[in-house]
Design a protein around this motif. Structure first.
Motif, PDB file in Angstrom:
ATOM      1  N   ILE A 115     -28.097   1.430  32.891  1.00 19.58           N
ATOM      2  CA  ILE A 115     -29.392   1.686  33.502  1.00 19.58           C
ATOM      3  C   ILE A 115     -29.706   3.159  33.358  1.00 19.58           C
ATOM      4  O   ILE A 115     -28.808   4.010  33.370  1.00 19.58           O
ATOM      5  CB  ILE A 115     -29.374   1.289  35.001  1.00 19.58           C
ATOM      6  CG1 ILE A 115     -28.833  -0.130  35.148  1.00 19.58           C
ATOM      7  CG2 ILE A 115     -30.752   1.402  35.623  1.00 19.58           C
ATOM      8  CD1 ILE A 115     -27.901  -0.298  36.281  1.00 19.58           C
ATOM      9  N   ASN A 116     -30.972   3.479  33.239  1.00 19.58           N
ATOM     10  CA  ASN A 116     -31.427   4.863  33.212  1.00 19.58           C
ATOM     11  C   ASN A 116     -32.178   5.159  34.499  1.00 19.58           C
ATOM     12  O   ASN A 116     -32.871   4.297  35.042  1.00 19.58           O
ATOM     13  CB  ASN A 116     -32.353   5.118  32.024  1.00 19.58           C
ATOM     14  CG  ASN A 116     -31.650   4.896  30.696  1.00 19.58           C
ATOM     15  OD1 ASN A 116     -30.438   5.053  30.616  1.00 19.58           O
ATOM     16  ND2 ASN A 116     -32.400   4.540  29.682  1.00 19.58           N
ATOM     17  N   THR A 117     -32.034   6.376  34.992  1.00 19.08           N
ATOM     18  CA  THR A 117     -32.759   6.773  36.184  1.00 19.08           C
ATOM     19  C   THR A 117     -33.190   8.220  36.034  1.00 19.08           C
ATOM     20  O   THR A 117     -32.545   9.006  35.343  1.00 19.08           O
ATOM     21  CB  THR A 117     -31.895   6.620  37.447  1.00 19.08           C
ATOM     22  OG1 THR A 117     -32.664   6.992  38.587  1.00 19.08           O
ATOM     23  CG2 THR A 117     -30.652   7.475  37.390  1.00 19.08           C
ATOM     24  N   ASN A 118     -34.322   8.568  36.667  1.00 22.54           N
ATOM     25  CA  ASN A 118     -34.753   9.964  36.671  1.00 22.54           C
ATOM     26  C   ASN A 118     -34.486  10.599  38.029  1.00 22.54           C
ATOM     27  O   ASN A 118     -34.943  11.685  38.321  1.00 22.54           O
ATOM     28  CB  ASN A 118     -36.239  10.087  36.306  1.00 22.54           C
ATOM     29  CG  ASN A 118     -37.130   9.328  37.274  1.00 22.54           C
ATOM     30  OD1 ASN A 118     -36.642   8.698  38.218  1.00 22.54           O
ATOM     31  ND2 ASN A 118     -38.429   9.381  37.048  1.00 22.54           N
ATOM     32  N   ALA A 127     -24.718  12.607  34.679  1.00 28.77           N
ATOM     33  CA  ALA A 127     -25.128  13.920  35.160  1.00 28.77           C
ATOM     34  C   ALA A 127     -26.186  14.549  34.262  1.00 28.77           C
ATOM     35  O   ALA A 127     -27.124  15.189  34.746  1.00 28.77           O
ATOM     36  CB  ALA A 127     -23.913  14.835  35.251  1.00 28.77           C
ATOM     37  N   TYR A 128     -26.054  14.346  32.953  1.00 24.74           N
ATOM     38  CA  TYR A 128     -26.966  14.991  32.014  1.00 24.74           C
ATOM     39  C   TYR A 128     -28.216  14.168  31.718  1.00 24.74           C
ATOM     40  O   TYR A 128     -29.320  14.700  31.604  1.00 24.74           O
ATOM     41  CB  TYR A 128     -26.236  15.280  30.695  1.00 24.74           C
ATOM     42  CG  TYR A 128     -25.288  16.448  30.764  1.00 24.74           C
ATOM     43  CD1 TYR A 128     -25.568  17.558  31.564  1.00 24.74           C
ATOM     44  CD2 TYR A 128     -24.107  16.445  30.035  1.00 24.74           C
ATOM     45  CE1 TYR A 128     -24.692  18.623  31.630  1.00 24.74           C
ATOM     46  CE2 TYR A 128     -23.219  17.512  30.092  1.00 24.74           C
ATOM     47  CZ  TYR A 128     -23.515  18.605  30.900  1.00 24.74           C
ATOM     48  OH  TYR A 128     -22.653  19.654  30.960  1.00 24.74           O
ATOM     49  N   HIS A 129     -28.035  12.840  31.552  1.00 24.61           N
ATOM     50  CA  HIS A 129     -29.129  12.019  31.036  1.00 24.61           C
ATOM     51  C   HIS A 129     -29.565  10.895  31.960  1.00 24.61           C
ATOM     52  O   HIS A 129     -30.510  10.174  31.644  1.00 24.61           O
ATOM     53  CB  HIS A 129     -28.721  11.412  29.686  1.00 24.61           C
ATOM     54  CG  HIS A 129     -28.231  12.432  28.700  1.00 24.61           C
ATOM     55  ND1 HIS A 129     -29.050  13.411  28.172  1.00 24.61           N
ATOM     56  CD2 HIS A 129     -26.992  12.628  28.164  1.00 24.61           C
ATOM     57  CE1 HIS A 129     -28.335  14.171  27.340  1.00 24.61           C
ATOM     58  NE2 HIS A 129     -27.088  13.720  27.317  1.00 24.61           N
ATOM     59  N   GLY A 130     -28.884  10.700  33.059  1.00 21.33           N
ATOM     60  CA  GLY A 130     -29.273   9.642  33.986  1.00 21.33           C
ATOM     61  C   GLY A 130     -28.841   8.256  33.562  1.00 21.33           C
ATOM     62  O   GLY A 130     -29.297   7.264  34.126  1.00 21.33           O
ATOM     63  N   HIS A 131     -27.924   8.157  32.572  1.00 20.76           N
ATOM     64  CA  HIS A 131     -27.410   6.847  32.153  1.00 20.76           C
ATOM     65  C   HIS A 131     -26.210   6.495  33.026  1.00 20.76           C
ATOM     66  O   HIS A 131     -25.245   7.259  33.083  1.00 20.76           O
ATOM     67  CB  HIS A 131     -26.970   6.863  30.689  1.00 20.76           C
ATOM     68  CG  HIS A 131     -28.031   7.308  29.737  1.00 20.76           C
ATOM     69  ND1 HIS A 131     -29.350   6.957  29.869  1.00 20.76           N
ATOM     70  CD2 HIS A 131     -27.958   8.094  28.626  1.00 20.76           C
ATOM     71  CE1 HIS A 131     -30.050   7.502  28.889  1.00 20.76           C
ATOM     72  NE2 HIS A 131     -29.232   8.207  28.124  1.00 20.76           N
ATOM     73  N   PHE A 132     -26.238   5.348  33.663  1.00 24.28           N
ATOM     74  CA  PHE A 132     -25.074   4.951  34.443  1.00 24.28           C
ATOM     75  C   PHE A 132     -24.772   3.475  34.226  1.00 24.28           C
ATOM     76  O   PHE A 132     -25.641   2.673  33.924  1.00 24.28           O
ATOM     77  CB  PHE A 132     -25.235   5.268  35.934  1.00 24.28           C
ATOM     78  CG  PHE A 132     -26.337   4.516  36.620  1.00 24.28           C
ATOM     79  CD1 PHE A 132     -26.073   3.325  37.281  1.00 24.28           C
ATOM     80  CD2 PHE A 132     -27.639   4.998  36.620  1.00 24.28           C
ATOM     81  CE1 PHE A 132     -27.087   2.634  37.916  1.00 24.28           C
ATOM     82  CE2 PHE A 132     -28.647   4.316  37.258  1.00 24.28           C
ATOM     83  CZ  PHE A 132     -28.378   3.121  37.907  1.00 24.28           C
ATOM     84  N   SER A 133     -23.489   3.145  34.364  1.00 24.85           N
ATOM     85  CA  SER A 133     -22.991   1.791  34.162  1.00 24.85           C
ATOM     86  C   SER A 133     -21.683   1.663  34.929  1.00 24.85           C
ATOM     87  O   SER A 133     -21.294   2.569  35.680  1.00 24.85           O
ATOM     88  CB  SER A 133     -22.763   1.523  32.668  1.00 24.85           C
ATOM     89  OG  SER A 133     -21.746   2.363  32.171  1.00 24.85           O
ATOM     90  N   PHE A 192     -16.391  17.684  29.818  1.00 24.73           N
ATOM     91  CA  PHE A 192     -16.618  18.970  30.475  1.00 24.73           C
ATOM     92  C   PHE A 192     -18.102  19.054  30.808  1.00 24.73           C
ATOM     93  O   PHE A 192     -18.960  18.882  29.960  1.00 24.73           O
ATOM     94  CB  PHE A 192     -16.230  20.125  29.547  1.00 24.73           C
ATOM     95  CG  PHE A 192     -14.838  19.997  29.014  1.00 24.73           C
ATOM     96  CD1 PHE A 192     -14.618  19.662  27.696  1.00 24.73           C
ATOM     97  CD2 PHE A 192     -13.749  20.191  29.843  1.00 24.73           C
ATOM     98  CE1 PHE A 192     -13.329  19.529  27.205  1.00 24.73           C
ATOM     99  CE2 PHE A 192     -12.464  20.076  29.354  1.00 24.73           C
ATOM    100  CZ  PHE A 192     -12.246  19.736  28.028  1.00 24.73           C
ATOM    101  N   PHE A 193     -18.390  19.311  32.073  1.00 29.65           N
ATOM    102  CA  PHE A 193     -19.796  19.309  32.475  1.00 29.65           C
ATOM    103  C   PHE A 193     -19.998  20.274  33.627  1.00 29.65           C
ATOM    104  O   PHE A 193     -19.139  21.085  33.951  1.00 29.65           O
ATOM    105  CB  PHE A 193     -20.241  17.901  32.847  1.00 29.65           C
ATOM    106  CG  PHE A 193     -19.390  17.241  33.895  1.00 29.65           C
ATOM    107  CD1 PHE A 193     -19.744  17.297  35.220  1.00 29.65           C
ATOM    108  CD2 PHE A 193     -18.227  16.582  33.544  1.00 29.65           C
ATOM    109  CE1 PHE A 193     -18.956  16.703  36.168  1.00 29.65           C
ATOM    110  CE2 PHE A 193     -17.436  15.989  34.499  1.00 29.65           C
ATOM    111  CZ  PHE A 193     -17.798  16.049  35.824  1.00 29.65           C
ATOM    112  N   SER A 208     -34.820  21.913  31.212  1.00 32.08           N
ATOM    113  CA  SER A 208     -34.313  21.212  30.035  1.00 32.08           C
ATOM    114  C   SER A 208     -34.034  19.758  30.307  1.00 32.08           C
ATOM    115  O   SER A 208     -33.848  18.984  29.402  1.00 32.08           O
ATOM    116  CB  SER A 208     -33.035  21.881  29.525  1.00 32.08           C
ATOM    117  OG  SER A 208     -32.042  21.828  30.530  1.00 32.08           O
ATOM    118  N   ASP A 209     -33.975  19.354  31.552  1.00 34.87           N
ATOM    119  CA  ASP A 209     -33.695  17.960  31.905  1.00 34.87           C
ATOM    120  C   ASP A 209     -34.690  17.527  32.957  1.00 34.87           C
ATOM    121  O   ASP A 209     -34.852  18.176  33.985  1.00 34.87           O
ATOM    122  CB  ASP A 209     -32.268  17.836  32.437  1.00 34.87           C
ATOM    123  CG  ASP A 209     -31.810  16.391  32.459  1.00 34.87           C
ATOM    124  OD1 ASP A 209     -32.658  15.520  32.691  1.00 34.87           O
ATOM    125  OD2 ASP A 209     -30.606  16.165  32.248  1.00 34.87           O
TER     126      ASP A 209
END
Length: 659
Positions: free
Chosen positions: A499-502, A516-522, A627-628, A639-640
């Motif tokens: 799933i993607n979230t903003n 953390a970077y793109h909002g993709h979670f699973s 690494f984040f 940027s995000d």
């Protein structure tokens, strides 16, 4: 079936066997003896041999021995198989159509058994009796036209060959056309023609195996008819025998014309005398069709009514489920009294989404009350539905939701009270963590893994926690772990794998990089958090605050570097004392597999549970951990486009993934 050797002279044993069968037939069924000629022809394939004790031969013996009990020959043809793979055998039998089922069965069984005796080591064979043909092969022969070997039997001569051939030609054409069009039950035709020169009637018969197509049957009979020119032109009696078809002419009637007719559905068009029967048939068909139409209409109506009832029941069920949330409802005054008006003395902790209080109900039951902060953005119906879903989660490693309170702007979640507090209060405390020896820590790690596996795969909903951390794991009286904080659950689309979230929520140090970077979670996002938690349990230090003074490494980098350099003992908590070093290092290995940067490389929780419970399962080599952003670094909002909401203590957001 090719390259056959012909047995012309019968051996003494074969003669004995033949006369034995002949005597047996006379005693059991004398009628068939009158229809049978005193000869037998057979062919054995020379393309390959087998031993008498081979599996293929055993299958063939079994098949032939059971023909009598398994064969149901209503129209004079059967097809059977036995065995599997390369040892599979096939057998067919074809009788002349004027034989009764009993006589046909007897003829096929006798010819098949005799064929086994005459071809003891061959993979293929064919036997022609007067009234039947039996075949077997190690290759499929059903529906396959075979004209070789072709054999002929003859008797008598004619005086005028030209006239005789002129009479046979239209007879053969008629028989071939009618036999080929016979249908799936029988392909046979009989007929007569008058031969004037010698003043006799020619009785003819053509027959094909009914598993052949119309074209294959016709072609087979053409081959049989052409075979006459090279062997027996001018004979008044002849019989051409091929594996898939045969033809015969005689000067005497050798068949029963009443029995040889094909089944009614395959007969030629009825004459005028049969019109009344045809009319009755048509009427019967119309009646049946009308009845079927009525039945279909009734079924459609019934299904529609049932669907409407099912839909109504489904609606009632939804209403009942929503109503059943009332059984979980606590009124606000009761909770206020239980928590002593939410006094600071009963305060257990505070997170980004609310404060947790200890309470005691009037019946003495202890509870934990989470008072959600105002402005959570949920409607009352959504809040009730989510409470109902979370309340149905039942697992020993999940904190049980006792109920809720929804009055005005107050939204309260009531959980079971877990006396030993959260895991972070023990594992990161220099004094308390000494109580957690390796056995207890391993038990906690296993329990958390089983709880996550239940959320990901075993519950009726696929649930992604998104904020798994030590502060969201509570410990009961026996130090069993219980994953907490499901109160802010929300539903997503069925069967999504990611799933993607903003709107990113969670805690720094536990977030997977893709989230953390793109909002993709699973589910792999939770696996990452679990890996961080495992490494924290082993070293006794929090990832977000860990720093290696020499290289400035965080916990994940430090653990991976030492594991790679075979100095993993450097990250083991000194307070562990005596423990299974091999088991601890294996857990470090599992933790590093869980925190790999590529989500696809991380194992599922099902695999993790197997790894923890079995030392025999080999582990793959982990790649460098992700690494984040660390807790002292803010994300670049330019940027995000994601909005990063980080909790510091007990805040959590849970995503429910229906399946």
């Amino acid at each position: 079936m090719q390259k056959y050797r012909v047995t012309i002279i019968m051996s003494t044993s074969r003669l004995s066997l033949f006369f034995f069968y002949a005597i047996l037939i006379i005693l059991v069924n004398p009628t068939i003896n009158a229809q049978r000629d005193p000869y037998v022809l057979h062919e054995c394939s020379t393309t390959g041999n087998v031993t008498s004790n081979s599996t293929l031969r055993e299958n063939l013996n079994t098949l032939i021995s059971t023909l009598s009990s398994n064969t149901q020959i209503d129209y004079g043809f059967y097809n059977f198989t036995a065995g599997e793979g390369t040892n599979k055998v096939y057998a067919t039998g074809l009788c002349r159509a004027d034989l009764s089922p009993t006589d046909c069965r007897s003829c096929v069984n006798m010819s098949a058994h005799e064929l086994l005796q005459l071809c003891p080591t061959q993979k293929e064979g064919v036997m022609w009796y007067m009234n039947c043909t039996a075949r077997y092969s190690n290759n499929s022969i059903f529906g396959v036209m075979e004209t070789k070997p072709t054999r002929a039997l003859t008797s008598g001569n004619v005086s005028n060959l030209t006239e005789f051939n002129a009479v046979l030609e239209p007879l053969f054409y008629d028989l071939r056309v009618r036999a080929s069009a016979g249908g799936i039950f029988r392909k046979i035709a009989v007929g007569t023609a008058y031969y004037k020169s010698d003043n006799f009637t020619i009785y003819g018969l053509m027959q094909c195996s009914p598993d052949l197509s119309e074209m294959d049957c016709s072609n087979c009979l053409v081959v049989a008819q052409n075979y006459i020119q090279g062997c027996c032109s001018g004979n008044s009696g002849l019989r051409i025998l091929a594996p898939s078809c045969n033809l015969r002419i005689e000067t005497d009637q050798f068949y029963d014309s009443t029995l040889v007719q094909s089944p009614p559905s395959l007969s030629p068009p009825p004459s005028k005398g049969k019109r009344s029967n045809s009319s009755k048939t048509i009427i019967a068909i119309v009646v049946v069709v009308v009845i079927l139409v009525v039945i279909i209409i009734c079924i459609c109506i019934s299904l529609r009514v049932r669907k409407q009832r099912k839909k109504a029941k489904s609606k009632l069920k939804i209403v009942d489920e929503i109503s059943s949330t009332e059984s979980l409802h606590f009124d606000f005054p009761t909770i206020r009294v239980a928590t002593d008006n939410f006094s600071d003395a009963n305060k257990l902790g505070q997170g980004g989404f609310g404060v947790v209080y200890k309470g005691r109900l009037s019946n003495g039951q202890e509870i934990a009350v989470k008072r959600l902060s105002q402005g959570s953005g949920q409607g009352d119906l959504e809040f009730k539905n989510e409470i109902l879903l979370v309340a149905k989660l039942q697992h020993r490693n999940l904190v049980k939701l006792r109920g809720f309170c929804l009055e005005g702007c107050e939204r309260l979640l009531i959980y079971e009270f877990v006396p030993n507090g959260s895991l972070d209060q023990v594992i990161f405390d220099p004094a308390k963590r000494a109580y957690l020896d390796w056995q207890r820590r391993y038990k906690i790690i296993e329990g958390i893994a089983r709880g996550l596996l239940y959320l990901h795969e075993d519950s009726r909903l696929r649930i992604i926690h998104r904020d798994l951390k030590t502060s969201n794991v509570l410990l009961d009286n026996e130090m069993n772990p219980k994953i907490a904080d499901f109160g802010m659950a929300r539903l997503v689309i069925l069967d999504q794998t990611h799933i993607n979230t903003n709107r990113i929520v969670g805690t720094y140090g536990y977030m997977a990089p893709e989230y953390a970077y793109h909002g993709h979670f699973s589910v792999k996002s939770d696996v990452f958090s679990f890996g961080v938690l495992v490494l924290e349990m082993i070293c006794g230090q929090k990832n977000g605050y860990f720093r290696n003074e020499e290289n400035g490494e965080d916990l994940l980098t430090y653990a991976w570097t030492n594991w790679r350099n075979m100095t993993a003992s450097n990250i083991i908590d000194p307070t562990l004392g005596v423990g299974s070093t091999t088991e601890i290092i294996r857990c470090i290995h599992i933790g590093l597999l869980c925190v790999q940067e590529n989500a696809a490389d991380r194992p599922t929780m099902a695999s993790v549970v197997l790894m923890l419970n079995s030392n025999s399962i080999s582990l793959s080599v982990p790649s460098r951990p992700a690494f984040f952003i660390h807790s002292n670094v803010e994300p670049d909002s330019q940027s995000d486009q994601s909005i990063l909401l980080a909790s510091t203590n007990d805040a959590s957001i849970t995503v429910l993934h229906p399946r």
